[in-house]
Structures are given as C-alpha cells and as structure tokens.
Design a protein around this motif. Sequence first.
Motif, PDB file in Angstrom:
ATOM      1  N   GLN A 143      33.593  -0.880   9.161  1.00 59.87           N
ATOM      2  CA  GLN A 143      33.206  -0.754   7.753  1.00 59.87           C
ATOM      3  C   GLN A 143      34.018   0.345   7.123  1.00 59.87           C
ATOM      4  O   GLN A 143      34.236   1.397   7.714  1.00 59.87           O
ATOM      5  CB  GLN A 143      31.711  -0.452   7.639  1.00 59.87           C
ATOM      6  CG  GLN A 143      30.861  -1.673   7.936  1.00 59.87           C
ATOM      7  CD  GLN A 143      29.388  -1.405   7.736  1.00 59.87           C
ATOM      8  OE1 GLN A 143      28.960  -0.263   7.690  1.00 59.87           O
ATOM      9  NE2 GLN A 143      28.619  -2.471   7.618  1.00 59.87           N
ATOM     10  N   THR A 184      22.875   9.791  14.156  1.00 58.78           N
ATOM     11  CA  THR A 184      23.194   8.473  13.615  1.00 58.78           C
ATOM     12  C   THR A 184      22.594   7.426  14.527  1.00 58.78           C
ATOM     13  O   THR A 184      22.200   7.709  15.660  1.00 58.78           O
ATOM     14  CB  THR A 184      24.720   8.228  13.567  1.00 58.78           C
ATOM     15  OG1 THR A 184      25.225   8.348  14.891  1.00 58.78           O
ATOM     16  CG2 THR A 184      25.424   9.202  12.657  1.00 58.78           C
ATOM     17  N   PRO A 196      24.213   4.443  10.117  1.00 56.31           N
ATOM     18  CA  PRO A 196      25.533   4.911  10.580  1.00 56.31           C
ATOM     19  C   PRO A 196      25.967   6.217   9.921  1.00 56.31           C
ATOM     20  O   PRO A 196      26.856   6.888  10.421  1.00 56.31           O
ATOM     21  CB  PRO A 196      26.464   3.760  10.203  1.00 56.31           C
ATOM     22  CG  PRO A 196      25.578   2.563  10.111  1.00 56.31           C
ATOM     23  CD  PRO A 196      24.275   3.074   9.586  1.00 56.31           C
ATOM     24  N   ALA A 197      25.362   6.586   8.802  1.00 55.03           N
ATOM     25  CA  ALA A 197      25.720   7.845   8.146  1.00 55.03           C
ATOM     26  C   ALA A 197      24.929   8.980   8.797  1.00 55.03           C
ATOM     27  O   ALA A 197      23.710   8.897   8.903  1.00 55.03           O
ATOM     28  CB  ALA A 197      25.405   7.786   6.654  1.00 55.03           C
ATOM     29  N   PRO A 198      25.617  10.038   9.233  1.00 53.47           N
ATOM     30  CA  PRO A 198      24.924  11.116   9.942  1.00 53.47           C
ATOM     31  C   PRO A 198      23.839  11.760   9.065  1.00 53.47           C
ATOM     32  O   PRO A 198      24.100  12.134   7.930  1.00 53.47           O
ATOM     33  CB  PRO A 198      26.030  12.131  10.236  1.00 53.47           C
ATOM     34  CG  PRO A 198      27.303  11.386  10.119  1.00 53.47           C
ATOM     35  CD  PRO A 198      27.060  10.301   9.107  1.00 53.47           C
ATOM     36  N   THR A 249      33.648   3.420   9.777  1.00 57.98           N
ATOM     37  CA  THR A 249      32.672   3.423  10.861  1.00 57.98           C
ATOM     38  C   THR A 249      32.771   2.101  11.604  1.00 57.98           C
ATOM     39  O   THR A 249      33.347   1.132  11.106  1.00 57.98           O
ATOM     40  CB  THR A 249      31.228   3.552  10.344  1.00 57.98           C
ATOM     41  OG1 THR A 249      30.973   2.462   9.453  1.00 57.98           O
ATOM     42  CG2 THR A 249      31.017   4.858   9.597  1.00 57.98           C
ATOM     43  N   ILE A 250      32.166   2.078  12.771  1.00 60.72           N
ATOM     44  CA  ILE A 250      32.041   0.814  13.481  1.00 60.72           C
ATOM     45  C   ILE A 250      31.023  -0.018  12.713  1.00 60.72           C
ATOM     46  O   ILE A 250      30.076   0.526  12.138  1.00 60.72           O
ATOM     47  CB  ILE A 250      31.602   1.075  14.937  1.00 60.72           C
ATOM     48  CG1 ILE A 250      31.888  -0.145  15.801  1.00 60.72           C
ATOM     49  CG2 ILE A 250      30.141   1.467  15.023  1.00 60.72           C
ATOM     50  CD1 ILE A 250      31.826   0.176  17.284  1.00 60.72           C
ATOM     51  N   SER A 278      33.051   4.933  15.536  1.00 65.15           N
ATOM     52  CA  SER A 278      31.674   5.161  15.963  1.00 65.15           C
ATOM     53  C   SER A 278      30.796   5.003  14.733  1.00 65.15           C
ATOM     54  O   SER A 278      31.295   4.775  13.635  1.00 65.15           O
ATOM     55  CB  SER A 278      31.538   6.581  16.519  1.00 65.15           C
ATOM     56  OG  SER A 278      31.429   7.508  15.457  1.00 65.15           O
ATOM     57  N   PRO A 279      29.492   5.110  14.910  1.00 61.05           N
ATOM     58  CA  PRO A 279      28.632   5.035  13.718  1.00 61.05           C
ATOM     59  C   PRO A 279      28.830   6.211  12.760  1.00 61.05           C
ATOM     60  O   PRO A 279      28.430   6.131  11.605  1.00 61.05           O
ATOM     61  CB  PRO A 279      27.215   5.040  14.304  1.00 61.05           C
ATOM     62  CG  PRO A 279      27.377   4.557  15.696  1.00 61.05           C
ATOM     63  CD  PRO A 279      28.703   5.084  16.145  1.00 61.05           C
ATOM     64  N   ALA A 280      29.414   7.307  13.239  1.00 63.74           N
ATOM     65  CA  ALA A 280      29.657   8.448  12.346  1.00 63.74           C
ATOM     66  C   ALA A 280      30.959   8.209  11.582  1.00 63.74           C
ATOM     67  O   ALA A 280      31.985   7.934  12.198  1.00 63.74           O
ATOM     68  CB  ALA A 280      29.751   9.734  13.154  1.00 63.74           C
ATOM     69  N   PRO A 281      30.925   8.305  10.264  1.00 63.43           N
ATOM     70  CA  PRO A 281      32.126   8.015   9.479  1.00 63.43           C
ATOM     71  C   PRO A 281      33.289   8.916   9.872  1.00 63.43           C
ATOM     72  O   PRO A 281      33.146  10.134   9.918  1.00 63.43           O
ATOM     73  CB  PRO A 281      31.693   8.302   8.034  1.00 63.43           C
ATOM     74  CG  PRO A 281      30.209   8.242   8.044  1.00 63.43           C
ATOM     75  CD  PRO A 281      29.785   8.678   9.411  1.00 63.43           C
TER      76      PRO A 281
END
Lengths: 373, 373
Positions: B362, A369, A329-331, B369-370, B328-331
Amino acid sequence: MSDASSERAPLGQLGDGARLDWLRLARAETVGASAFQHLIGRFGDPRRALEALPSLARRAGRGQAPATPSEAEAAAELAAGAAMGARLIASCEPDYPEALRAIDPPPPVLWALGDAALLGRRSVAVVGARVASAAGCRFARGLAADLGAAGLVVVSGLARGVDAAAHEGALETGTIAVLGGGIGDVYPAENAGLYARIAERGLIVSESEPGRRAQARDFPRRNRIISGLSVAVVVVEAEQRSGSLITARLAAEQGREVLAVPGSPLDPRARGCNDLIRQGAALCEGADDVLRAIEPLSGMRAPPPIGWSEEDGEPTPDLIEAVFTLLSPAPAPIDELARQVDAPAPLVFAALVELSLAGRAQLGGGRATIAGH
Amino acid sequence: MSDASSERAPLGQLGDGARLDWLRLARAETVGASAFQHLIGRFGDPRRALEALPSLARRAGRGQAPATPSEAEAAAELAAGAAMGARLIASCEPDYPEALRAIDPPPPVLWALGDAALLGRRSVAVVGARVASAAGCRFARGLAADLGAAGLVVVSGLARGVDAAAHEGALETGTIAVLGGGIGDVYPAENAGLYARIAERGLIVSESEPGRRAQARDFPRRNRIISGLSVAVVVVEAEQRSGSLITARLAAEQGREVLAVPGSPLDPRARGCNDLIRQGAALCEGADDVLRAIEPLSGMRAPPPIGWSEEDGEPTPDLIEAVFTLLSPAPAPIDELARQVDAPAPLVFAALVELSLAGRAQLGGGRATIAGH
C-alpha cells in the motif's frame, strides 16, 4: 547572595539582635527588596548596612537619611506577629523557601502563620478569577485536590472565586495562602472561615507587617510571592487584563512553568487563559498536565520504558481483544491506545506483548501495529 | 508530476477518449491514487498505462490482471454524473483545485455539482462534532460567516452538527461540501434541504462514482479531500478519537494550518480540540486567528512526488522482491527503502507501484506498507 559576599553575609538562623536589625533594614524607607539584597551582600550584616544608609542616600543626592524603624518599633512588629501565633522568617534562614529565595530579588522577610513545614515542599500555584463560574470553581477545587494527592502543596491568594476553591480543594493535603495585607488581615470577609482553617491546617504567609490592611499596590507584590513559592502557576478562568495574568507574567519572568485552563471563545472568562495559551502557556486540563510540565528535565530524556509491576495485574482476554481491534498498519503510540481503551498503560503494554507473542501485533519504539502476513 | 515526465503527461483539458481512459485507470482494481500518479508520469497517458497494467501486476507476483472498467462502464459513470448535473474534473485539468493537486497523491478525479468556480478560491475547512452543542454550532456558523466575509470559501463534510452549521454560515459567501459517497448520496437525510441549497449556491464534490452510497472506509478519503482543498482546517468541538481529528492529522501531513477551538476541560466535546492545541495546533477564538494563521501561506505544498523518467529504467523482478521483503505494517519512507536496497528512489517507487498493483503493498504520503488482508 553572591559568592563574594557569602563569607560576610549572616547565613543561617538569625540571633535576636541580628533579627531586629534585619527587620529594621527591610522596613527602612526606600529600601526595596533589591536594595536590601545588595546591602546585605555589600556590608555583610544588616547592622552595618543600617549604619551606611544615611551616607549612601546622601551621596546619591537625598538630603535626609531614609526613615528607619527604631529597635523598639521592630521589636513591636515581632511581638505583634508572635501574639498572633506567627513567626518571621528571614531570607537568609534555613526555613525560608528555596524557590522563593531563587527569585530576583527575594522578599527579605516572610511572616508565616501555621504549618511552616509546607514551605519546604514542592508547590504549585492555582489562581484565577474572583468572579468565577461555578464550573471554574469546581475545576479549581478538583485540580487542587489532585495536585495535593500527587504530593504538591497548592499556593493561592485567598481571593474570592478560584483562589478560595483552590485552597479548599487542598486543605487536607497542604495549602499556602499568600496575603496582600499582613497576617490577620482577612480579606474578603467572606473568607474568614477559610482563613481560620488554613491557619490551622495549612499556612498563611505575608510580606507585610502583621495586621496591616491590604492596599492596591500590595497585590502585585503578593502575586510575586505566589509565583515565587511555586514551580508552576495554573490560571483557571481569567478575563483579559486581570490580576491572574500578572501572576502568570511574573511566573514566566521567574522561570516558572505557566499553565492555563482553556475555555470556550463564547465565555469571556476564558479570554485571559486562551490568550496565555496562544502566547505559549501550557494547556491544562487537569493535574496530569501540571505533573508533565514540572517533570524535571522533561524533554531532555527519552520516555521511560513502560514498566510493569504485580499491582498492574494481568490483562483480561476482553482487554486484549479491545486493544487488538484498535491496531492498524499505522503505528499507534501505546499511551494513546491506553487512553482509548481506558486502561493503565502498563496493562495495555502487557496486552500488546501478549498479542505480539501471538503474532498478531508488532511492537517497537513505544508504538504498536497490526502484524503483517 | 515531475519535470522529467511532464512533456509526456496529458496536461490540460482531456478529450473525450482520454477522459474515458483516465476514468478507467482511476477506477481500476488495486490502482490507488499513488499508483495512478506514477503510472501517468511513467507511461505518459492513461491508455498506455492501462495496457501496461497486466504485465506490471504479473511481474510483481499477481496471477491475474487487475480488473478494469470497460469503456462502456466508464461512459456510463460519466453519463450518470451528467444526468445529475455534475461534471468530472481530472487532476490534470485546469479546473482541478491547485491546493488539492499539491497533496501527495491527489485524487485522480473529482465529481463536482454546482459552482465549480469556488474550487479556484482560497478555502478554509471548518469541521467538528456531529453531536455538537448549541454553542458549538453557533460558533461554527458565526466563524464560517466571518471567514466568508473575509473572502474565504468554507469547506466541510455535510455531516450533522458542526459541519452543517459551517455550511449554513457560509451559504451566502461560498461553501463546498465534500461527500463520502457519490454525488446524489444525501447523508444524513436531515441535511437534504442543505444539500439542495449548497448544490444551487455552492458546490458539492466527491471522489466516488455518482450515486454510490457512502461506506465507512470512504470517510477518511473524504476527510483527505476536505483538508486538501483548504489552506487551513479549524476543528470546532471534537471528542477524542473523532473523525475531525483524523482530518486535522491529514491537514498537518499535507502542510496545512491546523487550528482548534478550545473549551472547558469539563466539556468532553472539548477534549479533542484541547488535545490538538496541546500538540501544537493554533488556538482559534474566531476568524482573526484563522486569518493570522494563513497569512504567510507557508504550507500548502506537500513534498514533491517522486517522479519517474525513462533513464530510471524498469524495476527488475529481483528489485521488486528485494523491496517487498523490506515492507512491514509500519509505514516505511520511500527514500529509506531506496537506501536499503541501494537503488534510485524513482526506481524503488516504480517497484512499489507494481507491488501495489499486485495487491501486495500500500502506498500513500511518500510511504509504503505491506498490504493488509
């Protein structure tokens, strides 16, 4: 030369007479490069500057006129150089390297033996310790070869150790050796073979009269030319207070990039380089670092999009899965992913595009991601 | 904790009942450190937070209440730690280290075995490769000894190689080992002797339950404590993609100084450190560089956590869903989410906490993030 003087200054190729005068003025006692530049700008040509010398010196409090070589003496220097196969290039002439002309002040003359066309190409200096480690020499040789493969000419000082290794690495692609003494002054003697190969395939240059033996005070002037010819200076192994650090300082003053190769704190030969890095020099682990440093206007442009061309090929299923396992999930920057899977960035980008098409990755801003659910 | 909530938060030493509740909340399912901090600020004490958990999770879309250890289970953990000679320190208690309390979010509890007074002293982390060179270990040992002589406590992760050498170098002057597993989980086995000596003369700490075996996912949490305890992190030998680089990144995010020991480009173990230096880490050749870097005591404070006060009110279900759709998965920074839903940041943070309790989001480092699956 300033705009004000440009119409009077002898620009372009010198004729025979003007060349003699130019050399006489350059070799005149107390006429350094700064004074030379000023005099040419002020009097328009070397002949009138030579004529003005005695009165200028007198007016400034010097009893006798500065000693100036006669026309015959200057002609003898030209003949001696020609006999060695070298040619004199004046700072006003088209063959004089642009980068060197941009330093303040440029050396009035440069003797050149070999392929003078190298002076027209972009150059990087690779310098370092004379008493270098085997690893340091190996690194310098490889770096020079890689820089050469990238189209750059490699400049160094023909000293023992790192300098010699750098020349050797770039012998096939183009290398310039700058001497402290005159053309023909081979020092150290063990580099005689290398000198001959550079004279044949590369270029030897010197500010001094042909045949003149190098003296201690010649080396800082030599170092100034090494950096002045180059867009960047890379220091490979240097103890504290070494000559390579002087070259690095001169390069910084000339507005050139300075890079240094790091080393273990336990290795005294790394001290100088680590100090340079601490002071702001770019860290150099290879040619890529140099290419990044000299990229014009770097930092002023957004990173270019990662292109793709046919020769990059198609990403394999294995590569696609290898890339996917790195996603989180972290870019993650795409070039970082490329390093991690050890594949070209365009190919990794292609893999990411396919993963995103599959709904498994998200792309944006040069980063990727894992896709959310 | 924010000023608004501080009068209600249980500051100071916990009583026995509050300690049990604190631990139960800390170990509750889907309650991460961010949610823990928010819930304590919002409900004033862990008991009321525990009571609110089911309804908060339900409101954010989770069918069943997050599993929470019973009082007996929490008491058993306390007893197990005590039997090993360890003690639990809650993040609200005076013995909890200031530097760690400043990270966002701080671990709610810390188990400590040994000289807990070391937590009150200024610390520097020395971390690096498990498969380190002899020279790297020698350097780490000497650096740790010199830092110890300068009055600093040396923190590391009790791993093989650099970590072990750093602990050994600082055994006389003060060292803290942070475990991935619980107190008593000696890993690797070869460090059993070192573990015993640190427990006797230094300090062993862990966020996990005593006796718990370390799993892969525990190490990033361990690394966050290593950097969180320290004013600076020094990386000695690290290959690219190594855990030490994660610690360095966490340290930078926490506002701590990052230093790296340079090495030859020909040594793969120097790659990670050289990369760090290229990215702006300070170059470290010895304790002097560390002392210079931490002199201003600049960093040390992460951005203040987003507080909560009664007047912010409760997040509505509509707000919770509006926030969720932005994830989204990007923080995403929390203040950015707040701007997007046009609501006060503390309220949006409360919504995010409830989403995290429901297992849908999270939280960490002021970003959301998701939740991955």
